[in-house]
Design a protein around this motif. Structure first.
Motif, PDB file in Angstrom:
ATOM      1  N   ARG A 116     -54.070 -26.479  11.086  1.00  9.85           N
ATOM      2  CA  ARG A 116     -54.563 -26.096  12.411  1.00  9.85           C
ATOM      3  C   ARG A 116     -53.689 -26.676  13.511  1.00  9.85           C
ATOM      4  NH1 ARG A 116     -57.813 -27.138  16.789  1.00  9.85           N
ATOM      5  NH2 ARG A 116     -59.283 -25.475  17.326  1.00  9.85           N
ATOM      6  N   PHE A 119     -50.415 -24.821  13.754  1.00 11.05           N
ATOM      7  CA  PHE A 119     -50.530 -23.541  14.441  1.00 11.05           C
ATOM      8  C   PHE A 119     -50.555 -23.719  15.946  1.00 11.05           C
ATOM      9  CE2 PHE A 119     -53.114 -20.301  16.516  1.00 11.05           C
ATOM     10  CZ  PHE A 119     -52.386 -19.165  16.203  1.00 11.05           C
ATOM     11  N   PHE A 120     -51.386 -24.627  16.437  1.00 11.82           N
ATOM     12  CA  PHE A 120     -51.511 -24.818  17.882  1.00 11.82           C
ATOM     13  C   PHE A 120     -50.243 -25.446  18.479  1.00 11.82           C
ATOM     14  CE2 PHE A 120     -55.904 -23.961  16.978  1.00 11.82           C
ATOM     15  CZ  PHE A 120     -56.353 -23.337  18.129  1.00 11.82           C
ATOM     16  N   TRP A 123     -47.861 -22.496  18.733  1.00 14.55           N
ATOM     17  CA  TRP A 123     -48.271 -21.605  19.830  1.00 14.55           C
ATOM     18  C   TRP A 123     -47.906 -22.208  21.185  1.00 14.55           C
ATOM     19  CZ3 TRP A 123     -49.787 -16.701  19.323  1.00 14.55           C
ATOM     20  CH2 TRP A 123     -50.391 -16.056  20.405  1.00 14.55           C
ATOM     21  N   PHE A 171     -51.067 -22.718   4.456  1.00 12.76           N
ATOM     22  CA  PHE A 171     -51.893 -22.166   5.526  1.00 12.76           C
ATOM     23  C   PHE A 171     -53.233 -21.789   4.918  1.00 12.76           C
ATOM     24  CE2 PHE A 171     -52.166 -19.304   9.354  1.00 12.76           C
ATOM     25  CZ  PHE A 171     -51.802 -20.268  10.271  1.00 12.76           C
ATOM     26  N   TYR A 181     -46.378 -13.694   8.753  1.00 13.87           N
ATOM     27  CA  TYR A 181     -46.845 -14.605   9.802  1.00 13.87           C
ATOM     28  C   TYR A 181     -45.932 -14.587  11.034  1.00 13.87           C
ATOM     29  CZ  TYR A 181     -50.339 -16.749   6.706  1.00 13.87           C
ATOM     30  OH  TYR A 181     -51.403 -16.982   5.890  1.00 13.87           O
ATOM     31  N   ALA A 212     -54.996 -18.425  21.287  1.00 16.34           N
ATOM     32  CA  ALA A 212     -54.678 -19.208  20.091  1.00 16.34           C
ATOM     33  C   ALA A 212     -55.924 -19.427  19.252  1.00 16.34           C
ATOM     34  CB  ALA A 212     -54.051 -20.541  20.486  1.00 16.34           C
ATOM     35  N   GLU A 213     -57.051 -19.742  19.908  1.00 14.31           N
ATOM     36  CA  GLU A 213     -58.312 -19.948  19.193  1.00 14.31           C
ATOM     37  C   GLU A 213     -58.726 -18.673  18.455  1.00 14.31           C
ATOM     38  OE1 GLU A 213     -60.037 -22.539  18.679  1.00 14.31           O
ATOM     39  OE2 GLU A 213     -59.502 -24.029  20.206  1.00 14.31           O
ATOM     40  N   TRP A 216     -56.372 -18.178  15.457  1.00 14.04           N
ATOM     41  CA  TRP A 216     -56.654 -19.172  14.423  1.00 14.04           C
ATOM     42  C   TRP A 216     -57.952 -18.846  13.692  1.00 14.04           C
ATOM     43  CZ3 TRP A 216     -54.593 -22.510  11.364  1.00 14.04           C
ATOM     44  CH2 TRP A 216     -55.417 -23.380  10.643  1.00 14.04           C
ATOM     45  N   ASP A 217     -58.944 -18.382  14.442  1.00 15.56           N
ATOM     46  CA  ASP A 217     -60.214 -18.017  13.835  1.00 15.56           C
ATOM     47  C   ASP A 217     -60.009 -16.937  12.779  1.00 15.56           C
ATOM     48  OD1 ASP A 217     -63.170 -18.156  13.787  1.00 15.56           O
ATOM     49  OD2 ASP A 217     -63.018 -16.079  14.473  1.00 15.56           O
ATOM     50  N   SER A 220     -57.998 -18.505   9.722  1.00 11.14           N
ATOM     51  CA  SER A 220     -58.794 -19.458   8.935  1.00 11.14           C
ATOM     52  C   SER A 220     -59.808 -18.770   8.034  1.00 11.14           C
ATOM     53  CB  SER A 220     -59.519 -20.426   9.871  1.00 11.14           C
ATOM     54  OG  SER A 220     -60.429 -19.732  10.704  1.00 11.14           O
TER      55      SER A 220
END
Length: 238
Positions: A116, A119-120, A123, A171, A181, A212-213, A216-217, A220
């Protein structure tokens, strides 16, 4: 006395002292060569920067060589002294952009963080890079799998794709989507940039964070691929 003096004078004045003059001429020649080479390098760099900007804004087919030359403030003849044709300019511009992004990626990425956080971090890094070099990022995203890339550029693109994919290993899910990706993430980010540019708004921190959230959601929740499930069963049995 007079003859001796004259003889000494003639003797001194007739000594060949060519070395200083020769060295000076050589130094001047080398200095002129370095100056010329520096100007040529600067001219080529301007052409590449202009090409990156115009190719990113208009695309390959809508960009003309005279436009690149005019933007770089060089003559068309000067441009052709550095590049064979538009394809040659495009590929060197792409490789330059890919190299700069790869270097930035190496310096900014965190290898020991959680998926996580990776990823952030990535980003946020895209936001930083786009603020400095938006043209390069758009050129890369649009042409990462383009048929316009020559062999050398394809190698550069494959290396960059692999670097990004490897960065996100492991991931969530470790699915077969790992190979895409780079396209998913880069495409999503530049899409947001373009939508903001169209509406005449600056890319806000809140929009970056919320998008981004959302991404990611989705990542995930990806299910694990079948090969990985089989491996898990084998590991349990063993």
């Amino acid at each position: 006395m007079e003859n001796n003096t004259l003889s000494e004078t003639v003797s001194i004045s007739s000594e060949p002292e060519l070395t200083p003059d020769t060295d000076s001429a050589r130094d001047d020649k080398e200095a002129n060569h370095e100056k010329t080479q520096r100007k040529q390098d600067e001219s080529k760099a301007r052409i590449i920067r202009s090409a990156m900007k115009l190719f990113a804004e208009r695309g390959f087919f809508e960009t003309r060589i005279p436009e690149i030359a005019a933007h770089a403030k060089v003559g068309v003849g000067s441009l052709y002294r550095h590049f064979r044709n538009k394809d040659d300019i495009f590929n060197e511009a792409f490789r330059t952009a890919a190299h700069e992004f790869s270097k930035f990626f190496d310096e900014a990425s965190l290898k020991n963080s959680s998926p996580r956080e990776r990823f952030f971090d990535f980003w946020q890094g895209l936001g930083t890079f786009s603020h400095r070099k938006l043209d390069q990022l758009i050129l890369i995203e649009r042409n990462l799998s383009s048929y316009l890339l020559d062999e050398e550029s394809r190698k550069e693109a494959n290396l960059l794709r692999k670097k990004i994919s490897d960065y996100f290993t492991p991931f969530p899910g470790e699915t077969h989507l790992q190979s895409v990706y780079p396209s998913i993430i880069l495409g999503s980010f530049t899409g947001i940039l373009r939508s903001q540019a169209i509406s005449d708004k600056r890319l806000e921190t809140a929009i970056l964070k919320e998008s981004a959230e959302m991404l990611w959601d989705g990542f995930s929740k990806l299910p694990k691929s079948e090969p990985n499930k089989k491996k898990e069963k084998q590991n349990r049995k063993s």
